[in-house]
Design a protein around this motif. Structure first.
Motif, PDB file in Angstrom:
ATOM      1  N   GLU A   5     -47.484  -7.650  46.433  1.00  0.00           N
ATOM      2  CA  GLU A   5     -48.345  -8.807  46.669  1.00  0.00           C
ATOM      3  C   GLU A   5     -48.468  -9.094  48.155  1.00  0.00           C
ATOM      4  OE1 GLU A   5     -47.757 -12.392  44.285  1.00  0.00           O
ATOM      5  OE2 GLU A   5     -46.711 -11.146  42.820  1.00  0.00           O
ATOM      6  N   GLU A   9     -51.913  -8.861  50.264  1.00  0.00           N
ATOM      7  CA  GLU A   9     -52.398 -10.084  50.907  1.00  0.00           C
ATOM      8  C   GLU A   9     -52.503  -9.916  52.421  1.00  0.00           C
ATOM      9  OE1 GLU A   9     -49.758 -13.044  49.314  1.00  0.00           O
ATOM     10  OE2 GLU A   9     -50.959 -13.260  47.507  1.00  0.00           O
ATOM     11  N   ASP A  17     -57.219 -12.581  44.445  1.00  0.00           N
ATOM     12  CA  ASP A  17     -56.557 -13.513  43.549  1.00  0.00           C
ATOM     13  C   ASP A  17     -55.533 -12.682  42.782  1.00  0.00           C
ATOM     14  OD1 ASP A  17     -55.778 -15.609  41.958  1.00  0.00           O
ATOM     15  OD2 ASP A  17     -57.536 -15.525  40.663  1.00  0.00           O
ATOM     16  N   ILE A  18     -54.275 -12.826  43.128  1.00  0.00           N
ATOM     17  CA  ILE A  18     -53.207 -12.036  42.515  1.00  0.00           C
ATOM     18  C   ILE A  18     -52.383 -12.944  41.624  1.00  0.00           C
ATOM     19  CG2 ILE A  18     -51.137 -10.663  42.944  1.00  0.00           C
ATOM     20  CD1 ILE A  18     -52.357  -9.906  45.661  1.00  0.00           C
ATOM     21  N   THR A  19     -52.194 -12.510  40.387  1.00  0.00           N
ATOM     22  CA  THR A  19     -51.316 -13.232  39.476  1.00  0.00           C
ATOM     23  C   THR A  19     -50.281 -12.248  38.945  1.00  0.00           C
ATOM     24  OG1 THR A  19     -52.848 -12.856  37.635  1.00  0.00           O
ATOM     25  CG2 THR A  19     -53.037 -14.941  38.794  1.00  0.00           C
ATOM     26  N   SER A  20     -49.064 -12.729  38.798  1.00  0.00           N
ATOM     27  CA  SER A  20     -48.008 -11.859  38.278  1.00  0.00           C
ATOM     28  C   SER A  20     -46.899 -12.715  37.698  1.00  0.00           C
ATOM     29  CB  SER A  20     -47.457 -10.962  39.391  1.00  0.00           C
ATOM     30  OG  SER A  20     -46.818 -11.731  40.377  1.00  0.00           O
ATOM     31  N   GLU A  21     -46.115 -12.068  36.858  1.00  0.00           N
ATOM     32  CA  GLU A  21     -44.953 -12.747  36.289  1.00  0.00           C
ATOM     33  C   GLU A  21     -43.994 -11.708  35.755  1.00  0.00           C
ATOM     34  OE1 GLU A  21     -43.964 -15.452  32.420  1.00  0.00           O
ATOM     35  OE2 GLU A  21     -45.722 -15.995  33.574  1.00  0.00           O
ATOM     36  N   PHE A  30     -49.100  -7.869  36.164  1.00  0.00           N
ATOM     37  CA  PHE A  30     -49.595  -7.942  37.532  1.00  0.00           C
ATOM     38  C   PHE A  30     -51.092  -7.695  37.485  1.00  0.00           C
ATOM     39  CE2 PHE A  30     -50.548  -5.922  41.652  1.00  0.00           C
ATOM     40  CZ  PHE A  30     -50.050  -6.878  42.513  1.00  0.00           C
ATOM     41  N   GLU A  31     -51.879  -8.660  37.971  1.00  0.00           N
ATOM     42  CA  GLU A  31     -53.327  -8.524  37.965  1.00  0.00           C
ATOM     43  C   GLU A  31     -53.896  -8.876  39.330  1.00  0.00           C
ATOM     44  OE1 GLU A  31     -54.584  -9.210  33.405  1.00  0.00           O
ATOM     45  OE2 GLU A  31     -54.593 -11.010  34.644  1.00  0.00           O
ATOM     46  N   GLU A  33     -57.667  -9.675  41.181  1.00  0.00           N
ATOM     47  CA  GLU A  33     -59.103  -9.927  41.062  1.00  0.00           C
ATOM     48  C   GLU A  33     -59.708 -10.037  42.452  1.00  0.00           C
ATOM     49  OE1 GLU A  33     -60.442 -13.184  38.694  1.00  0.00           O
ATOM     50  OE2 GLU A  33     -59.235 -12.586  36.985  1.00  0.00           O
ATOM     51  N   SER A  41     -55.073  -4.417  36.244  1.00  0.00           N
ATOM     52  CA  SER A  41     -54.371  -5.217  35.247  1.00  0.00           C
ATOM     53  C   SER A  41     -53.313  -4.367  34.575  1.00  0.00           C
ATOM     54  CB  SER A  41     -55.337  -5.759  34.185  1.00  0.00           C
ATOM     55  OG  SER A  41     -54.604  -6.414  33.167  1.00  0.00           O
TER      56      SER A  41
END
Length: 69
Positions: A5, A9, A17-21, A30-31, A33, A41
């Motif tokens: 990430e 970035e 737009d990075i989302t992860s968990e 981990f996605e 956009e 994805s």
């Protein structure tokens, strides 16, 4: 994933737009956009980004989405 990430970035500031968990039962998700377009994805089968060529492939997809956006 935190290192990935930070790398993305820093290479594409303000464009992603990075989302992860991380989750206890799996390796998480981990996605990424770009301009509303999902370019990676893990949940949808793109897999874990764990090698140089996978990072290169992801960065190429980001660059392509930025040009189209």
């Amino acid at each position: 994933m935190l290192a990935l990430e930070k790398l993305l970035e820093s290479n594409f500031p303000g464009d992603l737009d990075i989302t992860s968990e991380g989750t206890p039962s799996t390796t998480g998700w981990f996605e990424v956009e770009v301009n509303g377009e999902l370019v990676h994805s893990k949940k949808n089968g793109d897999g874990f980004v764990d090698s140089g060529w996978k990072i290169d492939r992801l960065e190429s997809a980001i660059e392509k989405a930025l040009k189209l956006g």
